[in-house]
Design a protein around this motif. Structure first.
Motif, PDB file in Angstrom:
ATOM      1  N   ARG A   1       0.809  -1.226   0.000  1.00 28.49           N
ATOM      2  CA  ARG A   1       0.000   0.000   0.000  1.00 28.49           C
ATOM      3  C   ARG A   1       0.839   1.273   0.000  1.00 28.49           C
ATOM      4  NH1 ARG A   1      -3.978  -2.822  -1.588  1.00 28.49           N
ATOM      5  NH2 ARG A   1      -5.354  -3.789  -0.102  1.00 28.49           N
ATOM      6  N   ASP A   2       2.046   1.202  -0.530  1.00 27.40           N
ATOM      7  CA  ASP A   2       2.870   2.409  -0.614  1.00 27.40           C
ATOM      8  C   ASP A   2       2.993   2.923  -2.048  1.00 27.40           C
ATOM      9  OD1 ASP A   2       4.521   0.383  -1.579  1.00 27.40           O
ATOM     10  OD2 ASP A   2       6.298   1.084  -0.506  1.00 27.40           O
ATOM     11  N   ARG A   3       2.348   2.231  -2.987  1.00 29.23           N
ATOM     12  CA  ARG A   3       2.355   2.664  -4.386  1.00 29.23           C
ATOM     13  C   ARG A   3       0.949   2.547  -4.973  1.00 29.23           C
ATOM     14  NH1 ARG A   3       8.032   0.399  -6.785  1.00 29.23           N
ATOM     15  NH2 ARG A   3       9.215   0.993  -4.960  1.00 29.23           N
ATOM     16  N   MET A   4       0.630   3.499  -5.828  1.00 27.41           N
ATOM     17  CA  MET A   4      -0.659   3.496  -6.501  1.00 27.41           C
ATOM     18  C   MET A   4      -0.443   3.798  -7.974  1.00 27.41           C
ATOM     19  SD  MET A   4      -4.084   5.878  -5.984  1.00 27.41           S
ATOM     20  CE  MET A   4      -4.155   5.649  -4.239  1.00 27.41           C
ATOM     21  N   LYS A   5      -1.168   3.067  -8.821  1.00 27.46           N
ATOM     22  CA  LYS A   5      -1.161   3.338 -10.260  1.00 27.46           C
ATOM     23  C   LYS A   5      -2.560   3.758 -10.674  1.00 27.46           C
ATOM     24  CE  LYS A   5       2.582   0.451 -11.986  1.00 27.46           C
ATOM     25  NZ  LYS A   5       2.964  -0.636 -12.899  1.00 27.46           N
ATOM     26  N   LEU A   6      -2.617   4.780 -11.523  1.00 23.81           N
ATOM     27  CA  LEU A   6      -3.873   5.256 -12.104  1.00 23.81           C
ATOM     28  C   LEU A   6      -3.781   5.062 -13.603  1.00 23.81           C
ATOM     29  CD1 LEU A   6      -4.246   8.642 -10.184  1.00 23.81           C
ATOM     30  CD2 LEU A   6      -5.188   6.410  -9.554  1.00 23.81           C
TER      31      LEU A   6
ATOM     32  N   LYS B   1       2.218   6.805  -8.261  1.00 23.57           N
ATOM     33  CA  LYS B   1       2.580   7.592  -7.081  1.00 23.57           C
ATOM     34  C   LYS B   1       3.164   6.628  -6.061  1.00 23.57           C
ATOM     35  CE  LYS B   1       1.278  10.890  -3.580  1.00 23.57           C
ATOM     36  NZ  LYS B   1       0.334  11.895  -3.139  1.00 23.57           N
ATOM     37  N   ARG B   2       4.348   6.973  -5.553  1.00 25.15           N
ATOM     38  CA  ARG B   2       5.020   6.163  -4.539  1.00 25.15           C
ATOM     39  C   ARG B   2       5.208   7.005  -3.289  1.00 25.15           C
ATOM     40  NH1 ARG B   2      11.160   4.468  -5.019  1.00 25.15           N
ATOM     41  NH2 ARG B   2      11.275   6.679  -4.601  1.00 25.15           N
TER      42      ARG B   2
ATOM     43  N   THR C   1       6.983   7.658   0.338  1.00 26.74           N
ATOM     44  CA  THR C   1       8.288   7.331   0.896  1.00 26.74           C
ATOM     45  C   THR C   1       8.207   6.836   2.336  1.00 26.74           C
ATOM     46  OG1 THR C   1       8.587   9.657   1.482  1.00 26.74           O
ATOM     47  CG2 THR C   1       9.549   8.909  -0.596  1.00 26.74           C
ATOM     48  N   GLU C   2       7.200   7.286   3.102  1.00 29.14           N
ATOM     49  CA  GLU C   2       7.163   6.903   4.508  1.00 29.14           C
ATOM     50  C   GLU C   2       5.804   6.427   4.999  1.00 29.14           C
ATOM     51  OE1 GLU C   2       8.801   9.873   7.056  1.00 29.14           O
ATOM     52  OE2 GLU C   2      10.426  10.316   5.669  1.00 29.14           O
ATOM     53  N   ASP C   3       4.768   6.581   4.235  1.00 32.42           N
ATOM     54  CA  ASP C   3       3.428   6.267   4.708  1.00 32.42           C
ATOM     55  C   ASP C   3       2.797   5.214   3.807  1.00 32.42           C
ATOM     56  OD1 ASP C   3       1.234   6.427   6.349  1.00 32.42           O
ATOM     57  OD2 ASP C   3       0.621   8.431   5.738  1.00 32.42           O
ATOM     58  N   LYS C   4       1.537   4.895   4.076  1.00 38.55           N
ATOM     59  CA  LYS C   4       0.776   3.956   3.254  1.00 38.55           C
ATOM     60  C   LYS C   4      -0.548   4.597   2.864  1.00 38.55           C
ATOM     61  CE  LYS C   4       2.710  -0.044   5.440  1.00 38.55           C
ATOM     62  NZ  LYS C   4       2.781  -1.407   5.070  1.00 38.55           N
ATOM     63  N   PHE C   5      -1.070   4.180   1.702  1.00 39.79           N
ATOM     64  CA  PHE C   5      -2.389   4.638   1.287  1.00 39.79           C
ATOM     65  C   PHE C   5      -3.437   3.963   2.163  1.00 39.79           C
ATOM     66  CE2 PHE C   5      -0.006   5.198  -2.722  1.00 39.79           C
ATOM     67  CZ  PHE C   5      -0.246   6.538  -2.915  1.00 39.79           C
ATOM     68  N   ARG C   6      -4.473   4.701   2.504  1.00 31.38           N
ATOM     69  CA  ARG C   6      -5.601   4.144   3.262  1.00 31.38           C
ATOM     70  C   ARG C   6      -6.590   3.610   2.240  1.00 31.38           C
ATOM     71  NH1 ARG C   6      -1.761   6.315   5.904  1.00 31.38           N
ATOM     72  NH2 ARG C   6      -2.069   6.796   8.092  1.00 31.38           N
ATOM     73  N   TRP C   7      -6.411   2.366   1.841  1.00 32.06           N
ATOM     74  CA  TRP C   7      -7.251   1.753   0.807  1.00 32.06           C
ATOM     75  C   TRP C   7      -8.597   1.386   1.404  1.00 32.06           C
ATOM     76  CZ3 TRP C   7      -5.509   2.750  -3.683  1.00 32.06           C
ATOM     77  CH2 TRP C   7      -5.901   2.047  -4.811  1.00 32.06           C
ATOM     78  N   PRO C   8      -9.701   1.679   0.726  1.00 30.62           N
ATOM     79  CA  PRO C   8     -11.034   1.382   1.269  1.00 30.62           C
ATOM     80  C   PRO C   8     -11.199  -0.104   1.605  1.00 30.62           C
ATOM     81  CG  PRO C   8     -11.217   2.807  -0.633  1.00 30.62           C
ATOM     82  CD  PRO C   8      -9.781   2.371  -0.559  1.00 30.62           C
ATOM     83  N   ARG C   9     -11.806  -0.358   2.746  1.00 31.17           N
ATOM     84  CA  ARG C   9     -12.053  -1.730   3.197  1.00 31.17           C
ATOM     85  C   ARG C   9     -13.510  -2.061   2.912  1.00 31.17           C
ATOM     86  NH1 ARG C   9      -9.420   1.339   6.558  1.00 31.17           N
ATOM     87  NH2 ARG C   9     -11.287   1.844   7.741  1.00 31.17           N
TER      88      ARG C   9
END
Length: 118
Positions: free
Chosen positions: A52-57, A70-71, A73-81
């Protein structure tokens, strides 16, 4: 190019993580076969990796596909559960996720109904 992304009405989020070696062709096939959507539609398709530290659109822009990465460097994306394999969002909600906001934790304030004294 950012105006093209923000001007789109719907975002389709692939909830499960993907292999991030996938390129445009692989993602377009994933959209069509796994998500059962048209990769040429006026929409944005979002994918995330296992950490969850990289996202592709992925989206189609009049003359071809565009892939944005988008990458963090220190956090994670909050992906919907959510239970659904494909989550439909607005572009505003996508921007919130890109900004690190957990959209599942957001609570809308109650809408109050007022009557005009006559």
């Amino acid at each position: 190019m950012l105006q093209t992304v923000t001007g789109r009405a719907l975002v389709y989020l692939h909830r499960e993580p993907i292999d991030f070696r996938a390129g445009i062709n692989s993602l377009a096939v994933l959209v069509q076969e796994t998500m059962a959507l048209d990769p040429f539609a006026a929409a944005i398709f979002a994918f995330c990796n296992r950490r969850r530290d990289r996202m592709k659109l992925l989206f189609f822009d009049r003359s071809g596909f565009v892939l944005v990465l988008k990458r963090l460097t220190e956090d994670k994306f909050r992906w919907p559960r959510r239970e659904a394999a494909v989550v439909t969002l607005t572009t505003e909600q996508l921007h919130w996720i890109l900004d690190g906001i957990d959209i599942d934790a957001m609570v809308r304030h109650p809408v109050r109904q007022y009557q005009v004294a006559g």
